[in-house]
Scaffold this motif. Sequence first.
Motif, PDB file in Angstrom:
ATOM      1  N   TRP A 161       2.494   9.549  -5.198  1.00  0.00           N
ATOM      2  CA  TRP A 161       2.076   9.117  -3.863  1.00  0.00           C
ATOM      3  C   TRP A 161       0.704   8.452  -3.909  1.00  0.00           C
ATOM      4  CZ3 TRP A 161       6.046   8.760  -1.017  1.00  0.00           C
ATOM      5  CH2 TRP A 161       7.093   9.684  -1.101  1.00  0.00           C
ATOM      6  N   GLU A 178       5.061  12.326   5.314  1.00  0.00           N
ATOM      7  CA  GLU A 178       6.097  11.595   6.048  1.00  0.00           C
ATOM      8  C   GLU A 178       7.463  11.768   5.388  1.00  0.00           C
ATOM      9  OE1 GLU A 178       3.080   8.015   7.503  1.00  0.00           O
ATOM     10  OE2 GLU A 178       4.840   7.551   6.277  1.00  0.00           O
ATOM     11  N   ARG A 179       7.468  11.700   4.059  1.00  0.00           N
ATOM     12  CA  ARG A 179       8.723  11.875   3.323  1.00  0.00           C
ATOM     13  C   ARG A 179       9.275  13.280   3.538  1.00  0.00           C
ATOM     14  NH1 ARG A 179      12.526   8.566   0.767  1.00  0.00           N
ATOM     15  NH2 ARG A 179      13.273   9.509  -1.186  1.00  0.00           N
ATOM     16  N   SER A 239      -0.482  11.546   3.081  1.00  0.00           N
ATOM     17  CA  SER A 239       0.196  11.123   4.310  1.00  0.00           C
ATOM     18  C   SER A 239       1.588  10.590   3.995  1.00  0.00           C
ATOM     19  CB  SER A 239      -0.630  10.049   5.022  1.00  0.00           C
ATOM     20  OG  SER A 239      -1.864  10.577   5.448  1.00  0.00           O
ATOM     21  N   PHE A 240       1.719   9.808   2.906  1.00  0.00           N
ATOM     22  CA  PHE A 240       3.035   9.323   2.500  1.00  0.00           C
ATOM     23  C   PHE A 240       3.958  10.481   2.149  1.00  0.00           C
ATOM     24  CE2 PHE A 240       2.732   4.929   2.802  1.00  0.00           C
ATOM     25  CZ  PHE A 240       1.566   4.432   2.250  1.00  0.00           C
ATOM     26  N   SER A 267      10.166  11.730  -5.786  1.00  0.00           N
ATOM     27  CA  SER A 267       9.777  11.424  -4.403  1.00  0.00           C
ATOM     28  C   SER A 267      10.635  12.120  -3.373  1.00  0.00           C
ATOM     29  CB  SER A 267       9.853   9.907  -4.173  1.00  0.00           C
ATOM     30  OG  SER A 267      11.193   9.438  -4.302  1.00  0.00           O
ATOM     31  N   ASP A 272      -4.525   9.292   1.787  1.00  0.00           N
ATOM     32  CA  ASP A 272      -3.472   8.327   2.099  1.00  0.00           C
ATOM     33  C   ASP A 272      -2.179   8.701   1.386  1.00  0.00           C
ATOM     34  OD1 ASP A 272      -5.740   5.449   2.070  1.00  0.00           O
ATOM     35  OD2 ASP A 272      -5.321   6.948   3.615  1.00  0.00           O
ATOM     36  N   LYS A 299       1.330   4.990  -4.988  1.00  0.00           N
ATOM     37  CA  LYS A 299       1.928   4.235  -3.891  1.00  0.00           C
ATOM     38  C   LYS A 299       0.868   3.822  -2.881  1.00  0.00           C
ATOM     39  CE  LYS A 299       5.705   4.315  -0.542  1.00  0.00           C
ATOM     40  NZ  LYS A 299       6.851   5.080   0.004  1.00  0.00           N
ATOM     41  N   ALA A 300      -0.059   4.757  -2.591  1.00  0.00           N
ATOM     42  CA  ALA A 300      -1.137   4.450  -1.654  1.00  0.00           C
ATOM     43  C   ALA A 300      -2.071   3.395  -2.233  1.00  0.00           C
ATOM     44  CB  ALA A 300      -1.915   5.722  -1.308  1.00  0.00           C
TER      45      ALA A 300
END
Length: 625
Positions: free
Chosen positions: A554, A579-580, A575-576, A535, A572, A557-558
């Motif tokens: 990810w 952001e990371r 997007s995570f 990650s 989704d 996670k979503a």
Amino acid sequence: MNREWEDAHKVTEELVEGPPSRRANATLTPCPSGNYLWCIGGEFFSDDGKAYFYNDVYRYNPDKDEWRKFVSPTCPGPRSAHAVVASAAGGGKLFLFGGEFSSLHQNTFHHYRDFWCFDISTHSWDRLDTKIRPTARSGHRMAMWKHYIVLFGGFYDPGHRTQYLNDTWVFDTQEYKWRQIEFKDIDRKPSARSGFSFLSTPEGIVLHGGYCKEYIKGKRPVGVMLDDTWFLRMSLETSQSPPTASSDSLGLKWERRKKPSFAPHIRSGCTMSLWSAKGIGVLFGGVTDDDKDEESLESVFWNDLYGYQLAGNGRWQSMMLKKLKKAGRGGKRKVAAIQQGEPPVSDGDDDGVKTQEAKNTEVPDVDPDDPILTAPMPRYNAMLAVLKNTLYIYGGIFERGSREYTLDDFYLIQLDKLERYTCLKHSGIVIPTEGDESSSDEDGEGVGSDEDDEGVGSDEDGDGDNETWVGEDEAVLKLKKLDESHNDEGADKPIDMRVSVHMILFIKYHEVSAQATAFMGVSKDTARSAEDVISTPEPGETLALFYARSREYWTQKAHGVSDNRGKQLRRDGFSFAEERYAEYKPILEEVEKILAEAGLDEDEMRAGAAQAGGGGGIMPSRNRR
């Protein structure tokens, strides 16, 4: 028994209000035994991530401007990206092979390798099962030469890597047998591809263009647009023995044609339709992608019209609409070119082509009678068919940001006159202008940065009347972006904004440097958890590469925080990841600076990132079929 068979094979026919519902990757085929068009299958992906695949059969009658739908209990399964070819034998038949299917929520997917025959006179389907046949595939093409069906190429996607094909198959409609044509290793032949043009001529078949993906270890797959042209020369030699179908010796040889001095701009998502009366392949639209920098995808969508003369060595000609001459202007008027970025040409130029240096001219006032205003909006994967001297254009796909818009409009144009397009059905699809989008494209960050725009373009904007498309100026501007290096990103911003940004960066510099030094120690720590490794982006790793190796993490996670599925779930997850990556980017840039001072180049840093990440999945990208 006969009654039961008839009931099981009963075909229902109904008159429908207009063209088929919104769909892409269907087939539109001229009828070999009448003045009709046949539309079969297709797919549609809704905004809520659901996939709809169709197996319906529609017939369009241009004389009455009416559509009819035929439903048969024995028809092929729902599919898209299949291939259909027409034969006039036996009252007219349509042959269908392959294609693909996805379930409603996209949790199952498969390719077909079945072969079907549609009898035009009875509107019934028959499955042709043979022991030897081509493998399962999508995006392939078929063409009819004499009584042979020739199939080439396509792709097969088992889920981890798309395999593109370049095999050649022939089906004898008299013996009902498939056979693969084997070429020698030293023989020249087209490379593997899908979504190409495949047009029959008296001497053989012309193949042009297409699309494939290039796979390089450690990097995300990159889409490749093809613009080469090949000719499959075919000959039929009959032996001296008594004439039977088996005594025919079919000869095939691939020949590569030289690239002409004039040709359309390289593109994909466009398949030519045969204008048999003139021996010309007609090309409309398509898309040009710049997918080389691994972090951004610039696309130009087209609505231009070209013709390719199939005979001889082949020759392209620009098919431009002609303005009607108006009194009081004096001299010869110039014809209006539909092509974005194409110079106008004189009426007397038979080829419709004249090279000249680009000149800056004043933008004239918009003429409401200008035929260019009747042209369909730009798109790719439009369905084309030519009946007599008329080209029909149905649907296609247009993209704005991360959104795909499947179109359902229907146009025609008289190719022998080229005066104007006629819209038989307008599209009710609302597409926002680029200025209406809330996107982060300005900073040029990352493949899939447009994913933040999901939902942009819905009717909630209140811009329902602003249906727009890429205009000429916009297309030229985007082409320059594809061909030129990017200028300083801050050059067009107000000076005070640049100063503010520089001040913030200067204040944070020492803090980031300290974080970078600490990060270098942590990233080399062998005691890091597997989750931390997967990650966390590594130095030299682009957003695309980071997401490629950590996509499953990810997505999971979503899945834990969202009810979305399929495409939306992957968005989704992206997007995570984005952001990371944005959180670590300032630190990574500082680390890369330190490593560069230590003598590591960009390739070595990326290699280190790939080793640290341990590899992973493949970044999904759209497939120009």
